[in-house]
Design a protein around this motif. Structure first.
Motif, PDB file in Angstrom:
ATOM      1  N   UNK A 132       0.837  -1.206   0.000  1.00 10.64           N
ATOM      2  CA  UNK A 132       0.000   0.000   0.000  1.00 10.64           C
ATOM      3  C   UNK A 132       0.870   1.253   0.000  1.00 10.64           C
ATOM      4  N   UNK A 133       1.963   1.213   0.765  1.00  7.01           N
ATOM      5  CA  UNK A 133       2.879   2.351   0.779  1.00  7.01           C
ATOM      6  C   UNK A 133       3.526   2.606  -0.570  1.00  7.01           C
ATOM      7  N   UNK A 134       3.714   1.547  -1.359  1.00  7.53           N
ATOM      8  CA  UNK A 134       4.284   1.706  -2.694  1.00  7.53           C
ATOM      9  C   UNK A 134       3.300   2.334  -3.677  1.00  7.53           C
ATOM     10  N   UNK A 135       2.017   2.217  -3.394  1.00  9.96           N
ATOM     11  CA  UNK A 135       1.010   2.714  -4.339  1.00  9.96           C
ATOM     12  C   UNK A 135       0.574   4.148  -4.077  1.00  9.96           C
ATOM     13  N   UNK A 136       0.432   4.521  -2.822  1.00 10.98           N
ATOM     14  CA  UNK A 136      -0.167   5.819  -2.483  1.00 10.98           C
ATOM     15  C   UNK A 136       0.484   7.009  -3.190  1.00 10.98           C
ATOM     16  N   UNK A 137       1.822   7.115  -3.269  1.00  9.86           N
ATOM     17  CA  UNK A 137       2.407   8.314  -3.883  1.00  9.86           C
ATOM     18  C   UNK A 137       2.376   8.337  -5.409  1.00  9.86           C
ATOM     19  N   UNK A 138       1.977   7.234  -6.025  1.00  3.92           N
ATOM     20  CA  UNK A 138       2.180   7.104  -7.470  1.00  3.92           C
ATOM     21  C   UNK A 138       1.417   8.091  -8.344  1.00  3.92           C
ATOM     22  N   UNK A 139       0.191   8.488  -8.027  1.00  2.00           N
ATOM     23  CA  UNK A 139      -0.465   9.471  -8.900  1.00  2.00           C
ATOM     24  C   UNK A 139       0.353  10.740  -9.094  1.00  2.00           C
ATOM     25  N   UNK A 140       1.014  11.195  -8.033  1.00  2.00           N
ATOM     26  CA  UNK A 140       1.854  12.390  -8.152  1.00  2.00           C
ATOM     27  C   UNK A 140       3.050  12.122  -9.060  1.00  2.00           C
ATOM     28  N   UNK A 141       3.653  10.938  -8.926  1.00  2.00           N
ATOM     29  CA  UNK A 141       4.817  10.614  -9.758  1.00  2.00           C
ATOM     30  C   UNK A 141       4.404  10.386 -11.210  1.00  2.00           C
ATOM     31  N   UNK A 142       3.268   9.729 -11.415  1.00  2.65           N
ATOM     32  CA  UNK A 142       2.782   9.536 -12.784  1.00  2.65           C
ATOM     33  C   UNK A 142       2.551  10.874 -13.475  1.00  2.65           C
ATOM     34  N   UNK A 143       1.949  11.814 -12.745  1.00  2.00           N
ATOM     35  CA  UNK A 143       1.697  13.126 -13.333  1.00  2.00           C
ATOM     36  C   UNK A 143       3.002  13.819 -13.695  1.00  2.00           C
ATOM     37  N   UNK A 144       3.986  13.748 -12.789  1.00  2.00           N
ATOM     38  CA  UNK A 144       5.286  14.370 -13.036  1.00  2.00           C
ATOM     39  C   UNK A 144       6.000  13.727 -14.216  1.00  2.00           C
ATOM     40  N   UNK A 145       6.047  12.394 -14.243  1.00  6.39           N
ATOM     41  CA  UNK A 145       6.737  11.692 -15.330  1.00  6.39           C
ATOM     42  C   UNK A 145       6.047  11.922 -16.667  1.00  6.39           C
ATOM     43  N   UNK A 146       4.711  11.922 -16.662  1.00 10.79           N
ATOM     44  CA  UNK A 146       3.970  12.149 -17.901  1.00 10.79           C
ATOM     45  C   UNK A 146       4.230  13.544 -18.448  1.00 10.79           C
ATOM     46  N   UNK A 147       4.304  14.528 -17.554  1.00 12.20           N
ATOM     47  CA  UNK A 147       4.619  15.889 -17.981  1.00 12.20           C
ATOM     48  C   UNK A 147       6.021  15.954 -18.576  1.00 12.20           C
ATOM     49  N   UNK A 148       6.982  15.266 -17.949  1.00 11.57           N
ATOM     50  CA  UNK A 148       8.345  15.242 -18.486  1.00 11.57           C
ATOM     51  C   UNK A 148       8.397  14.571 -19.854  1.00 11.57           C
ATOM     52  N   UNK A 149       7.638  13.484 -20.016  1.00 12.46           N
ATOM     53  CA  UNK A 149       7.610  12.808 -21.311  1.00 12.46           C
ATOM     54  C   UNK A 149       7.006  13.716 -22.385  1.00 12.46           C
ATOM     55  N   UNK A 150       5.949  14.427 -22.024  1.00 15.46           N
ATOM     56  CA  UNK A 150       5.272  15.292 -22.988  1.00 15.46           C
ATOM     57  C   UNK A 150       6.137  16.481 -23.392  1.00 15.46           C
TER      58      UNK A 150
END
Length: 209
Positions: A132-150
């Motif tokens: 559960x601890x591995x999942x909770x922060x992921x939306x923030x990281x996904x948003x950051x990584x997706x912005x970097x990819x874009x």
């Protein structure tokens, strides 16, 4: 009829588990301690496993697969026996399995630290908290990584900053999770949470781009 009933029951169980995992995100941001305290007290670490699988499958879909389709190469060389032009295609296949293996390793390390500290703990409960601890922060990281990819900035040093911050966040969540879900005192919970977080770094640095 019996087979159809089993299928319906299986679908309902899967839908219920998915709903439980999705609900972790909002609640985990607001009150992580409450989420961890509500984790199951017995049985297999199903919630932890579902959380980890969700993390790495979604990461594949949002980050690895798009880079494979665009023909991108890793931002830094790897030591894996994979040619740079094929790296993301291969990573898309092994990433979920890698994530599950890392989760088990992190849970075992955390369990070992707790036992060495004199705390009694059940591995399944540790794995639930770590997952559960591995999942909770992921939306923030996904948003950051997706912005970097874009914006074509998906490279160092930006990634080092964002991913290091998430690693620290995760270690903090592991600590809270072990304290809330297992009743472990804060000191051994901090040591176990830090150890679990540190275990992920070498594997992530070697296998993920």
């Amino acid at each position: 009829m019996g087979g159809k009933a089993v299928q319906r029951t299986g679908r309902r169980a899967l839908a219920s588990r998915l709903s439980s995992v999705l609900s972790l995100w909002g609640a985990g941001f607001r009150s992580p301690g409450t989420v961890f305290a509500a984790l199951p007290r017995r049985g297999e670490p199903a919630i932890g496993a579902a959380a980890v699988l969700t993390r790495f499958v979604v990461t594949d879909l949002l980050e690895t697969v798009p880079q494979a389709m665009l023909g991108r190469r890793p931002f830094t060389p790897t030591t894996l026996p994979i040619t740079p032009d094929r790296h993301y295609r291969v990573q898309a296949l092994y990433l979920p399995a890698f994530g599950m293996a890392q989760w088990v390793l992190m849970g075992c390390v955390a369990q070992g630290v707790l036992r060495l500290s004199g705390e009694r703990s059940e591995l399944a409960r540790v794995l639930d908290a770590i997952g559960v601890g591995m999942l909770i922060p992921m939306p923030a990281l996904w948003a950051s990584d997706t912005l970097m990819l874009a914006t074509d900035t998906y490279r160092l040093p930006g990634l080092a900053v964002t991913h290091s911050l998430v690693q620290l966040w995760e270690a903090g969540l592991f600590t809270v999770g072990l304290h809330a879900a297992l009743g472990v005192p804060w000191r051994p919970a901090v040591m176990a949470g830090a150890a679990a977080g540190a275990v992920y770094v070498p594997g992530g640095a070697r296998f993920i781009r």
